[in-house]
Motif scaffolding. Structure first.
Motif, short mmCIF file in Angstrom:
data_model
loop_
_atom_site.label_atom_id
_atom_site.label_comp_id
_atom_site.label_asym_id
_atom_site.label_seq_id
_atom_site.Cartn_x
_atom_site.Cartn_y
_atom_site.Cartn_z
N HIS A 84 -7.05 5.14 4.40
CA HIS A 84 -7.64 4.09 5.24
C HIS A 84 -7.94 4.62 6.64
N MET A 86 -11.89 5.86 -0.66
CA MET A 86 -11.65 4.41 -0.67
C MET A 86 -12.48 3.73 -1.76
N TRP A 131 -14.67 7.51 3.02
CA TRP A 131 -15.50 6.51 2.32
C TRP A 131 -15.46 6.74 0.81
N TRP A 135 0.84 -1.19 0.00
CA TRP A 135 0.00 0.00 0.00
C TRP A 135 0.88 1.25 0.00
N TRP A 157 -10.14 2.18 -4.70
CA TRP A 157 -9.83 0.77 -4.46
C TRP A 157 -10.75 -0.21 -5.18
N ASP A 210 -2.62 5.59 0.33
CA ASP A 210 -3.62 4.58 0.64
C ASP A 210 -3.75 4.37 2.15
#
Length: 323
Positions: free
Chosen positions: A120, A178, A175, A112, A182, A116
């Motif tokens: 997270h 991500m 949110w 990662w 991802w 990233d």
């Protein structure tokens, strides 16, 4: 004689007064009943507000929606948090954790990026705080308030509300980032079926023992968590915005109550999956937590839990070790 006449006169006046009082009460009750009947039928008044709903003093709605908060949502959120913790604790006591069969290699593989990892935690920390404060706001008066003094309870609710409102925005940003960044690594594959059939190889007894199903960058369990988070994160964000900024969206009371119910249902689901995710990363999978601390994972962890991804980065020349 005059005294008896005076007493009789007073008694008559009292009786007349009581009769008039009862009549006035009856008229008042009749007037109140008529007023409430008109309000429940949707009677409107005058207000300087421009909202289409503000002229209606009472907005009727299905009372079962309000009852659902205390009957289903409050215990549901309690069960999602504490119930899942108990279930996983018992499971680990019986099954043990998933250890690296060849131990730690000492070679750390890049997995990662720093961006990233930051994204997270941008979503994860607010998520945990929202779960805890949401528990107080949704279920607190049923489970916590009876054991606390009024002053302590009032301070706890006030603090929970402030933290919940402040943490909502960073959670929604995390949110969104991500979900957008991802999603490409979370698409279902045929080998994901085998992963579910052997429970990811995390069972340490019976026919499941020493099973290591194929997995790409994300295994099937992580994909299920990702899409659950993406979907119900959308619901909880949309309903949260409606509740957080009522003056901006000017929802009806029925819509606000519906948003509250959807918000609670989504919170229960995300809470339950979050507990699973946290246990898998911190306790169940030996070496798993390192991925979201440094962005690197041990080579033996990569080959045991994400073999197809490790083979892919070796083949395309993107394998990179930590200096």
């Amino acid at each position: 004689m005059n005294n008896w006449f005076k007493i009789l006169a007073v008694a008559v006046l009292l009786m007349l007064g009581m009769g008039l009082g009862h009549a006035a009460d009856a008229n008042a009750q009749l007037g109140d009943a008529q007023m409430w009947a008109e309000l429940k039928d949707g009677a409107v008044g005058y207000t300087t507000s421009t909202s289409e709903f503000h002229g209606q003093p009472i907005n009727t709605y299905d009372p079962r929606l309000l009852e659902a908060r205390g009957t289903w949502l409050a215990p549901g959120l309690m069960a999602a948090l504490f119930g899942m913790i108990v279930v996983f604790a018992l499971f680990i006591m019986v099954n043990g954790i998933s250890r690296l069969h060849h131990g730690f290699s000492g070679k750390m593989v890049y997995r990662w990026s720093k961006l990233d990892v930051s994204i997270h935690w941008l979503g994860a920390i607010p998520c945990l705080l929202l779960i805890l404060t949401g528990l107080v706001l949704l279920a607190g008066r049923f489970f916590f308030q009876p054991w606390l003094g009024e002053g302590v309870w009032a301070g706890l609710v006030y603090a929970a509300k402030q933290v919940h409102d402040v943490m909502a925005i960073p959670f929604m940003i995390g949110w969104a980032l991500m979900t957008l960044m991802w999603a490409k690594n979370q698409l279902p594959k045929m080998y994901d079926i085998k992963w579910f059939m052997v429970v990811g190889g995390y069972i340490n007894f019976g026919p499941f023992k020493n099973q290591h199903p194929d997995a790409g960058f994300a295994n099937a369990g992580e994909k299920m968590w990702f899409w659950t988070f993406a979907l119900f994160g959308l619901v909880i964000s949309a309903s949260g915005m409606l509740l957080l900024f009522p003056n901006l969206f000017e929802p009806s009371r029925t819509l606000s109550l519906t948003a509250l119910i959807l918000h609670g249902i989504s919170a229960i689901i995300i809470c339950a999956f979050s507990i699973v995710h946290i246990f898998m990363a911190t306790v169940m999978s030996e070496g798993g937590m390192e991925c979201m601390v440094s962005g690197y994972c041990d080579e033996n962890w990569a080959t045991q839990h994400h073999n197809l991804w490790f083979d892919e980065i070796k083949a395309n020349g993107t394998l990179k070790y930590k200096d």
